[in-house]
Each structure stands twice: as structure tokens, then as C-alpha cells.
Design a protein around this motif. Structure first.
Motif, PDB file in Angstrom:
ATOM      1  N   PHE A  31     122.127   7.059  88.034  1.00 53.43           N
ATOM      2  CA  PHE A  31     120.954   7.194  87.160  1.00 53.43           C
ATOM      3  C   PHE A  31     119.990   8.127  87.890  1.00 53.43           C
ATOM      4  N   VAL A  32     119.853   9.356  87.389  1.00 52.03           N
ATOM      5  CA  VAL A  32     118.973  10.308  88.073  1.00 52.03           C
ATOM      6  C   VAL A  32     117.844  10.755  87.152  1.00 52.03           C
ATOM      7  N   ALA A  33     116.754  11.169  87.750  1.00 44.00           N
ATOM      8  CA  ALA A  33     115.623  11.677  86.969  1.00 44.00           C
ATOM      9  C   ALA A  33     115.350  13.118  87.363  1.00 44.00           C
ATOM     10  N   LEU A  34     114.993  13.936  86.358  1.00 43.38           N
ATOM     11  CA  LEU A  34     114.446  15.272  86.620  1.00 43.38           C
ATOM     12  C   LEU A  34     112.943  15.122  86.420  1.00 43.38           C
ATOM     13  N   LEU A  35     112.186  15.338  87.471  1.00 41.37           N
ATOM     14  CA  LEU A  35     110.747  15.071  87.453  1.00 41.37           C
ATOM     15  C   LEU A  35     109.979  16.329  87.826  1.00 41.37           C
ATOM     16  N   GLY A  36     108.893  16.587  87.106  1.00 41.54           N
ATOM     17  CA  GLY A  36     108.058  17.731  87.469  1.00 41.54           C
ATOM     18  C   GLY A  36     106.984  17.924  86.421  1.00 41.54           C
ATOM     19  N   PRO A  37     105.977  18.742  86.737  1.00 42.87           N
ATOM     20  CA  PRO A  37     104.890  18.952  85.784  1.00 42.87           C
ATOM     21  C   PRO A  37     105.357  19.721  84.553  1.00 42.87           C
ATOM     22  N   SER A  38     104.537  19.732  83.541  1.00 46.11           N
ATOM     23  CA  SER A  38     104.854  20.415  82.292  1.00 46.11           C
ATOM     24  C   SER A  38     105.219  21.883  82.570  1.00 46.11           C
ATOM     25  N   GLY A  39     106.317  22.327  81.963  1.00 47.48           N
ATOM     26  CA  GLY A  39     106.705  23.737  82.085  1.00 47.48           C
ATOM     27  C   GLY A  39     107.572  24.051  83.291  1.00 47.48           C
ATOM     28  N   CYS A  40     107.985  23.026  84.076  1.00 50.71           N
ATOM     29  CA  CYS A  40     108.759  23.314  85.296  1.00 50.71           C
ATOM     30  C   CYS A  40     110.232  23.545  85.011  1.00 50.71           C
ATOM     31  N   GLY A  41     110.669  23.321  83.753  1.00 44.47           N
ATOM     32  CA  GLY A  41     112.059  23.636  83.411  1.00 44.47           C
ATOM     33  C   GLY A  41     112.969  22.423  83.213  1.00 44.47           C
ATOM     34  N   LYS A  42     112.395  21.223  83.177  1.00 44.06           N
ATOM     35  CA  LYS A  42     113.216  20.002  83.048  1.00 44.06           C
ATOM     36  C   LYS A  42     114.002  19.981  81.742  1.00 44.06           C
ATOM     37  N   THR A  43     113.289  20.216  80.630  1.00 36.97           N
ATOM     38  CA  THR A  43     113.947  20.141  79.325  1.00 36.97           C
ATOM     39  C   THR A  43     114.991  21.237  79.193  1.00 36.97           C
ATOM     40  N   THR A  44     114.676  22.417  79.714  1.00 36.53           N
ATOM     41  CA  THR A  44     115.652  23.519  79.658  1.00 36.53           C
ATOM     42  C   THR A  44     116.928  23.126  80.414  1.00 36.53           C
ATOM     43  N   MET A  45     116.767  22.492  81.576  1.00 38.46           N
ATOM     44  CA  MET A  45     117.957  22.053  82.341  1.00 38.46           C
ATOM     45  C   MET A  45     118.749  21.033  81.540  1.00 38.46           C
ATOM     46  N   LEU A  46     118.055  20.089  80.911  1.00 40.47           N
ATOM     47  CA  LEU A  46     118.740  19.051  80.127  1.00 40.47           C
ATOM     48  C   LEU A  46     119.472  19.671  78.939  1.00 40.47           C
ATOM     49  N   ARG A  47     118.834  20.644  78.293  1.00 40.28           N
ATOM     50  CA  ARG A  47     119.449  21.297  77.135  1.00 40.28           C
ATOM     51  C   ARG A  47     120.681  22.119  77.544  1.00 40.28           C
ATOM     52  N   MET A  48     120.667  22.655  78.764  1.00 32.99           N
ATOM     53  CA  MET A  48     121.873  23.357  79.249  1.00 32.99           C
ATOM     54  C   MET A  48     122.990  22.355  79.519  1.00 32.99           C
ATOM     55  N   LEU A  49     122.629  21.154  80.022  1.00 29.92           N
ATOM     56  CA  LEU A  49     123.648  20.118  80.239  1.00 29.92           C
ATOM     57  C   LEU A  49     124.262  19.700  78.904  1.00 29.92           C
ATOM     58  N   ALA A  50     123.397  19.562  77.890  1.00 28.76           N
ATOM     59  CA  ALA A  50     123.870  19.126  76.570  1.00 28.76           C
ATOM     60  C   ALA A  50     124.665  20.212  75.859  1.00 28.76           C
ATOM     61  N   GLY A  51     124.407  21.478  76.226  1.00 28.70           N
ATOM     62  CA  GLY A  51     125.095  22.576  75.559  1.00 28.70           C
ATOM     63  C   GLY A  51     124.267  23.228  74.460  1.00 28.70           C
ATOM     64  N   PHE A  52     122.981  22.847  74.359  1.00 29.85           N
ATOM     65  CA  PHE A  52     122.109  23.479  73.350  1.00 29.85           C
ATOM     66  C   PHE A  52     121.593  24.833  73.835  1.00 29.85           C
ATOM     67  N   GLU A  53     121.679  25.080  75.132  1.00 33.51           N
ATOM     68  CA  GLU A  53     121.307  26.380  75.705  1.00 33.51           C
ATOM     69  C   GLU A  53     122.477  26.864  76.552  1.00 33.51           C
ATOM     70  N   SER A  54     122.667  28.182  76.600  1.00 36.78           N
ATOM     71  CA  SER A  54     123.680  28.742  77.491  1.00 36.78           C
ATOM     72  C   SER A  54     123.060  28.931  78.879  1.00 36.78           C
ATOM     73  N   VAL A  55     123.901  29.193  79.880  1.00 37.16           N
ATOM     74  CA  VAL A  55     123.356  29.480  81.213  1.00 37.16           C
ATOM     75  C   VAL A  55     123.524  30.979  81.485  1.00 37.16           C
ATOM     76  N   ASN A  56     122.586  31.566  82.237  1.00 34.63           N
ATOM     77  CA  ASN A  56     122.698  32.981  82.588  1.00 34.63           C
ATOM     78  C   ASN A  56     123.537  33.191  83.838  1.00 34.63           C
ATOM     79  N   ALA A  57     123.447  32.222  84.748  1.00 27.14           N
ATOM     80  CA  ALA A  57     124.231  32.316  85.989  1.00 27.14           C
ATOM     81  C   ALA A  57     124.463  30.910  86.501  1.00 27.14           C
TER      82      ALA A  57
END
Ligand code: ATP
Length: 348
Positions: A31-57
Motif C-alpha cells: 500500500f503506497v502513497a504518492l504525496l506532494g503539493p498541488s501540481g507536483c505530478g501525482k495525478t499524472t503519474m497515476l493516470r500513466m499507471l492506469a493507461g489514461f496517459e502515455s509516457v514520453n520516456a
């Protein structure tokens, strides 16, 4: 149970790297948490895990299967992951049971097996008695548990949660923290939980990835983040405490009372090491003997029920936070004993 490997993943929107070369290795069932202030990229990382966003590298692996890289993109429905959103995203025209069963109905499951799956998922979140209710007739916490049951029904290897408690009041959040822990214990699924609330992350996760401006600032257990924050920034983000300049220690070192007190008494030019002092490591001496070294002035006193929070000012001009069992008078001089401190890395 399958582990997740995030290897130097980068996501750019135009020129801006929302996630910048992030690497994490998540154990099966963790059970892990991605923690950080607004705009640090947490949701983007989660969406890449889910496959809603592609990765650039970089790449994302689930067990030994590559889900994403610069030239691979497994679509969300083939990743065996489920996502729970802040907004629950329940269908208003379907009963609780129909909402929960929807993902497996889409896959063609029917009859007794279908009924049994839905029933089991509802039992896991203790909502068996609510199967025929409509979502509107549920509390916020119950709705979030329906969303949890819906993601369970398809037996995902990984459950992704995006600020699932953000819409709930404080009391309900505390109750739901228990539900999440219970959910994790019963399902043993790998859970990745996004939040900007450090106390929520500390209460729930076995390890926390602290993110700042798309980068990983520290990846550690809650205890390590609290006791041994790597940088001044993590120290100010996690828990309460004061940062003082001390003529002792080096980054990553714990200072005992004697070394800390000596290091604070040195002349200003020698005090170059930033040291974190937690309020529970400060003893306030209301009437210090005349020769007591370290003194401060009481600037503010806040009653917190179980104790008083003292805002103090040292002779050096630095602020210090301490706890005390009784109220003191603002403006009063007090003596201090600092029992331990943690030496921080300087800001890059
Ligand atoms: N689709 C997009 N197009 C352009 N920029 C985006 C897009 N999605 C996110 N960003 C930017 O990427 C950065 C990271 O956003 P992200 O939503 O991942 O942050 P967050 O840590 O989840 O924040 P919050 O806690 O506020 O949800 C932000 O600067 C955001 O503006």
C-alpha cells in the motif's frame, strides 16, 4: 499479487515535465502513497499507471509485463487495474448492486456467478444490506465504499486511488481511513493512493513517495520520512518542527543532546548545518537557572487540548516550536533543552 516497477518515467505537456524521470519499485500487495503539493505530478503519474496517459520516456512494468514505454502502450482495460476517483463516478440511475456489477457485466458475466461476485464485493465493504439502494440515498462515505466494491469485483492486481477522501468531512475521513486499511488487509491488492494530505498518507501507506515538481524527493516509510527527512523541503512538508542552524553534524546524521546544544552555542558564522528539531524533542524550562545556556522568548501560546503549543524566538532570531503541559505568558523568557535533532541536506 503483482509488483509494479516505474523506471525513469517522464511525462511532458509541451515544454513542461509534469513527471520527470520518476522511478519507484512497488512490492506485490504493498500500500503506497504518492504525496506532494498541488501540481507536483501525482495525478499524472497515476493516470500513466492506469493507461489514461502515455509516457514520453521510461517504462512501467506490472510483474514482468511492460505496460508502457516510449513505444508501448497497453490500453487501460487490458492492464488489470481499477481506479477509484474523488468524485466516486457512480451511475445515478443504477442501484448499488448494478453499479458494483457493471465492470463484470461488461465482460459478459451473468447468472449465479455474477450475483455471487457482486455479493462478495459488497460484503467486503460492509454494504451487503444496501444492494438495492440508489446512490443518491447513500452518504458520501457509503458512496465511496460502493466505488471500492466496484473496483474489487473485477479482481484487479492493482487499485489506483486518486484523492478518494477529498470530498468527505474530517470525521468521515477518519472512519474511511479504517475502511481503506481494512479493504487492503482483506484484498491484499497492490494499492497506489494519491493525496496531498500528509497525515492521510502517513496513516495509510507502508511507503510514501514524496513528489515535488515532477521529481521524487524521498521514497520511504512514514516513520523514516518523519524521523529522517532527507531535505529541508521534506522536513517542512511532513509533520511539525523547526529548522535551526547548528555548528555540528552533517546531512543524514542524528545529533544527540550534547552535540546539538554545543552546536547551537557556537558563533553565527560557524553555524552552517540545517538541523530539524521536532517539538516533542524540546523541553521548556519556565524558570531557568541564571547560567542556563539556551534561552528563548515566548511569542505565542496555542491551547491544543492535550498540550500547549509554544511559539518561541531564540536569541539568534530563529523560531522554535515546542510543546508544554502548562500555559506560559507571552513575552516571558524561558530556558530550553533540545534533546535531539536531524541534520538535513541543503536545498539544491
Ligand atoms: N492535460 C494536461 N495538459 C497540460 N498540462 C497538464 C495536463 N495535465 C496536467 N498538467 C500539468 O502538469 C502538472 C502536474 O499536474 P497533476 O494534475 O499531475 O498534479 P497533482 O500533483 O495531481 O495536483 P493536484 O493535487 O492539484 O491534483 C501541473 O502543472 C498541471 O498543470
Amino acid at each position: 499479487m503483482t509488483g509494479l516497477t516505474i523506471d525513469r518515467v517522464t511525462k511532458r505537456f509541451g515544454e513542461h515535465a509534469a513527471v520527470d524521470a520518476l522511478s519507484l519499485s512497488i512490492n506485490p500487495g504493498e500500500f503506497v502513497a504518492l504525496l506532494g503539493p498541488s501540481g507536483c505530478g501525482k495525478t499524472t503519474m497515476l493516470r500513466m499507471l492506469a493507461g489514461f496517459e502515455s509516457v514520453n520516456a521510461g517504462s512501467i512494468q506490472l510483474g514482468d509485463r511492460t505496460l508502457a514505454s516510449a513505444d508501448t502502450h497497453v490500453p487501460p482495460e487490458q492492464r488489470n487495474m481499477a481506479m477509484v476517483f474523488q468524485s466516486y463516478a457512480l451511475w445515478p440511475h443504477m442501484s448499488v448492486a448494478d453499479n458494483v456489477g457493471y465492470p463484470v457485466k461488461l465482460r459478459g458475466l451473468r447468472g449465479a456467478t455474477y450475483q455471487q461476485k457482486v455479493q462478495q464485493a459488497l460484503a467486503l465493504v460492509e454494504l451487503d444490506a444496501y444492494a438495492e439502494r440508489m446512490p443518491q440515498a447513500l452518504s458520501g462515505g457509503q458512496r465511496q465504499r460502493v466505488a471500492l466494491a466496484r473496483c474489487l469485483v473485477s479482481d484487479p492486481s492493482v487499485v489506483l486511488l486518486d484523492e478518494p477522501l477529498a470530498n468527505l468531512d474530517r470525521h468521515l475521513r477518519a472512519t474511511m481511513e479504517h475502511s481503506f486499511r481494512d479493504f487492503h488487509r482483506r484484498t491484499q491488492a497492490t494499492l497506489v493512493y494519491v493525496t496531498h494530505d500528509q497525515s492521510e498518507a502517513m496513516a495509510l501507506a507502508s511507503r510514501i513517495a514524496v513528489m515535488r515538481e515532477g521529481r521524487l524527493e524521498q521514497w520511504a516509510t512514514p516513520e523514516t520520512l518523519y524521523r529522517q527527512p532527507r531535505t529541508a523541503w521534506v522536513a517542512s512538508f511532513i509533520g511539525q518542527g523547526s529548522q535551526l542552524k547548528v555548528a555540528a553534524g552533517r546531512p543524514g546524521q542524528r545529533l544527540e543532546e550534547a552535540a546539538l546544544m554545543r552546536g547551537l552555542a557556537a558563533i553565527a558564522t560557524e553555524r552552517t548545518q540545517a538541523v530539524l528539531v521536532r517539538p516533542e524533542h524540546v523541553t521548556v524550562v519556565p524558570e531557568p537557572p541564571p547560567l542556563h545556556d539556551l534561552r528563548a522568548q515566548v511569542e505565542g501560546v496555542i491551547f491544543r487540548g492535550e498540550r500547549y503549543e509554544m511559539h518561541l524566538r531564540l536569541a539568534s532570531g530563529e523560531a522554535l516550536l515546542a510543546y508544554h503541559h502548562a500555559a506560559l505568558v507571552e513575552g516571558q523568557q524561558v530556558g530550553l533543552i533540545l534533546h535531539e535533532g536531524w541534520s538535513l541536506e541543503p536545498e539544491a
